[in-house]
Design a protein around this motif. Structure first.
Motif, PDB file in Angstrom:
ATOM      1  N   UNK A 222       0.896  -1.260  -0.522  1.00 37.07           N
ATOM      2  CA  UNK A 222      -0.245  -0.271   0.006  1.00 37.07           C
ATOM      3  C   UNK A 222       1.045   0.935  -0.048  1.00 37.07           C
ATOM      4  N   UNK A 223       0.442   2.350  -1.049  1.00 41.76           N
ATOM      5  CA  UNK A 223       0.906   3.803  -1.395  1.00 41.76           C
ATOM      6  C   UNK A 223       0.850   4.383   0.469  1.00 41.76           C
ATOM      7  N   UNK A 224       1.696   5.957   0.228  1.00 41.82           N
ATOM      8  CA  UNK A 224       1.579   6.332   1.459  1.00 41.82           C
ATOM      9  C   UNK A 224       0.697   7.186   1.196  1.00 41.82           C
ATOM     10  N   UNK A 225       0.143   7.341   0.140  1.00 41.67           N
ATOM     11  CA  UNK A 225      -1.085   8.450   0.069  1.00 41.67           C
ATOM     12  C   UNK A 225      -2.708   7.658   0.439  1.00 41.67           C
ATOM     13  N   UNK A 227      -2.294   4.966   2.326  1.00 42.47           N
ATOM     14  CA  UNK A 227      -2.125   4.657   3.469  1.00 42.47           C
ATOM     15  C   UNK A 227      -2.895   5.547   4.290  1.00 42.47           C
ATOM     16  N   UNK A 228      -2.336   6.784   4.072  1.00 39.67           N
ATOM     17  CA  UNK A 228      -3.354   7.701   5.259  1.00 39.67           C
ATOM     18  C   UNK A 228      -5.028   7.407   5.144  1.00 39.67           C
ATOM     19  N   UNK A 229      -5.396   7.592   3.597  1.00 41.04           N
ATOM     20  CA  UNK A 229      -6.836   7.334   3.800  1.00 41.04           C
ATOM     21  C   UNK A 229      -7.483   5.710   4.800  1.00 41.04           C
ATOM     22  N   UNK A 230      -6.635   5.067   4.467  1.00 35.48           N
ATOM     23  CA  UNK A 230      -6.955   3.979   5.723  1.00 35.48           C
ATOM     24  C   UNK A 230      -6.842   4.133   6.619  1.00 35.48           C
ATOM     25  N   UNK A 231      -5.570   4.763   7.160  1.00 39.25           N
ATOM     26  CA  UNK A 231      -5.405   5.271   8.472  1.00 39.25           C
ATOM     27  C   UNK A 231      -6.955   6.296   8.963  1.00 39.25           C
ATOM     28  N   UNK A 232      -7.266   6.722   8.070  1.00 37.97           N
ATOM     29  CA  UNK A 232      -8.760   7.767   8.333  1.00 37.97           C
ATOM     30  C   UNK A 232      -9.373   6.754   8.665  1.00 37.97           C
ATOM     31  N   UNK A 233      -9.729   5.475   7.990  1.00 38.56           N
ATOM     32  CA  UNK A 233     -10.453   4.702   8.006  1.00 38.56           C
ATOM     33  C   UNK A 233     -11.127   3.627   8.941  1.00 38.56           C
ATOM     34  N   UNK A 234      -9.246   3.342   9.734  1.00 39.51           N
ATOM     35  CA  UNK A 234      -9.354   2.834  10.611  1.00 39.51           C
ATOM     36  C   UNK A 234      -9.884   3.694  11.763  1.00 39.51           C
ATOM     37  N   UNK A 235      -9.205   4.762  11.765  1.00 37.96           N
ATOM     38  CA  UNK A 235     -10.061   5.304  12.742  1.00 37.96           C
ATOM     39  C   UNK A 235     -11.726   5.422  12.489  1.00 37.96           C
ATOM     40  N   UNK A 236     -12.358   5.987  11.705  1.00 40.63           N
ATOM     41  CA  UNK A 236     -13.408   5.143  11.897  1.00 40.63           C
ATOM     42  C   UNK A 236     -14.014   3.754  12.482  1.00 40.63           C
TER      43      UNK A 236
END
Length: 538
Positions: A222-225, A227-236
């Protein structure tokens, strides 16, 4: 002509600013000669450093003149500006010496090396593959397969992630050794230096092409960009209580836990970890409504493991103890597993889930695991209900409802078989007079679940091959109720392996699901019946 014969380590980038800011500020730059392409050379201007072992040499030496040695770090990176691919600006970095340490790897395409090697190398041309098995992702072991020329099935595509692929690529008369390893592609061939740019452009074009990989990959980086979106989804998912909090390694059944940062100093049983953390986050509106703050908290808070005396023996950040799943754009499936993101081929994902859903569900009425219950152990200490005591109560339950002698307790009673690496194996936790080998485990840890599934498989193989199991099992029984599994059944189909997982949710962590599905397929191929029971807890 300027011929060279050395390996070049290449990464691909979206933007030209690929160096770490502090490195860029302390580097000397030069433009590349037009003959060799368009781009910039960066050479690190790191000052010499003392060699740390010189003082020892001087102490040992009889010379009156002390030795003085310096390490001069040799680091350089060449950034090529490539031709546009699919209207995208593309840049490539080639590192020299320790130049890779100058690069901010978040700027790189995360799977460039893997993808190109997978597309260009045929199975017959692969020298070696380093791969990580799904169950090994959990226990963190890596294994190598070497000498692929005579092997048409180098990896188990269903459950292994190739992490380093090496082979010989032939393009007309040219032969190039390629090594794909994550974001890096290492290319080695005798070439005119003028061809370096052309070669890199060729591999960049291949990366963005629609060519199907010859080596099928069900998992990709998973690329860095993203990963940032996915970390937001993890928070959700943390907000929605759609996650699992568990320690990544196999632990003693008596271990309990503490979570820092939730205003609770009490020890917490493993089955309650996710619930406790979610409740705290849900109450904290300051954190719950700000993903950046929540992500920072996940990385700052820790999960501590406590021994039977409530003394901390290990800890990790909450972020590295989480399991969660995210779907983007309807059919992009991602798995977060103990601090790492994996993108999963969607067709593969649905295939695994379908196989999981097709596993027969046990009709046995298992007692609920009541975490509030206590018992007095052999030392006279009062303890919370654990797996071992649950197995005792399960055996008592069967003997009560089905009659005395209807089951026996085999938990912690090991059978010795030298064919298997561990030597001693638990054949089951509970064995019934219906030839049901029942294996019980809490479903809060991928490591524990992987251990459970493999335990059932090893047990089944031993039962199928070692006649000594019948006398061993008979020795665990008391007459006159000593008739359970004392002789070989007519067929393996008369035996049922039951996995009892203490878990409220109807699903398992995805990596654990893969392991279970693989094990079930193997057991069924041996003609065993396999059933799954999800045991509720309160």
């Amino acid at each position: 002509m300027s011929y060279v014969n050395k390996p070049f380590s290449v990464m691909l980038h979206k933007k030209p600013n690929v160096l770490k800011p502090d490195v860029l500020a302390n580097s000397t730059s030069y433009k590349i000669k037009n003959t060799y392409g368009k781009g910039t050379i960066y050479i690190a201007t790191t000052p010499p450093k003392d060699v740390d072992w010189v003082s020892i040499i001087n102490e040992l030496s009889s010379s009156k003149n002390p030795v003085s040695l310096k390490n001069i770090p040799n680091k350089a990176v060449v950034i090529f500006e490539l031709n546009k691919v699919n209207k995208k600006n593309i840049y490539a970095s080639v590192s020299f010496g320790y130049g890779a340490s100058m690069i901010n790897e978040n700027t790189a395409y995360a799977d460039f090396g893997d993808e190109v090697a997978s597309k260009l190398l045929s199975l017959s041309s692969i020298f070696s593959i380093s791969s990580t098995d799904i169950s090994d992702v959990i226990v963190k072991n890596q294994r190598d397969f070497v000498g692929g020329k005579n092997n048409n099935k180098l990896i188990n595509e269903h459950s292994e992630i190739p992490v380093r692929i090496k082979g010989l690529y032939k393009n007309g008369p040219l032969e190039t050794t390629l090594v794909g390893h994550g974001n890096k592609l290492v290319i080695s061939r005798k070439m005119d230096l003028i061809d370096l740019y052309k070669d890199i452009q060729y591999y960049a074009d291949k990366y963005f092409s629609n060519t199907s990989p010859r080596l099928i990959k069900n998992f990709s980086a998973v690329n860095a960009a993203t990963k940032k979106s996915l970390d937001d989804e993890l928070c959700k998912n943390i907000q929605k209580n759609s996650f699992i909090l568990s320690y990544p390694e196999i632990l003693n059944d008596e271990a309990t836990f503490k979570i820092s940062g939730i205003n609770n100093s009490n020890s917490i049983p493993s089955v309650k970890l996710s619930e406790e953390y979610h409740q705290f986050i849900n109450k904290s509106t300051r954190i719950n409504n700000n993903y950046n703050k929540l992500l920072t908290k996940l990385k700052r808070d820790s999960l501590s493991v406590l021994d039977s005396n409530a003394i901390e023996i290990a800890h990790r950040s909450i972020y590295k103890c989480l399991i969660s799943e995210v779907t983007l754009n309807q059919n992009e499936k991602y798995i977060f597993h103990f601090g790492s993101w994996y993108q999963v081929n969607y067709n593969y994902y649905t295939s695994v889930i379908n196989d999981y859903n097709n596993i027969k569900k046990s009709t046995i009425n298992f007692p609920t695991f009541d975490s509030k219950k206590t018992y007095v152990n052999s030392k006279g200490n009062t303890k919370s209900l654990d797996e071992g005591q649950y197995n005792v109560q399960l055996n008592q339950h069967f003997n009560k409802i089905n009659g005395v002698g209807s089951s026996i307790l085999l938990d912690r009673k090991t059978f010795t078989n030298n064919q298997f690496q561990s030597g001693s194996v638990e054949l089951a936790d509970v064995l019934t007079n219906k030839n049901q080998f029942i294996h019980i485990k809490k479903g809060d840890s991928s490591a524990n679940l992987s251990h459970l599934f493999m335990q059932g498989l090893v047990s089944a193989k031993i039962v199928a091959t070692d006649p000594g199991v019948y006398q061993f099992i008979k020795n665990q029984q008391t007459a006159p109720n000593n008739n359970i599994f004392t002789k070989k059944p007519n067929s393996s189909s008369a035996i049922t392996v039951i996995y009892g997982i203490i878990r409220n949710a109807s699903y398992l962590p995805f990596f654990s699901t893969i392991t279970l599905v693989d094990v079930v397929h193997e057991l069924e191929a041996m003609n065993y019946n396999v059933e799954l029971a999800l045991i509720p807890y309160i």
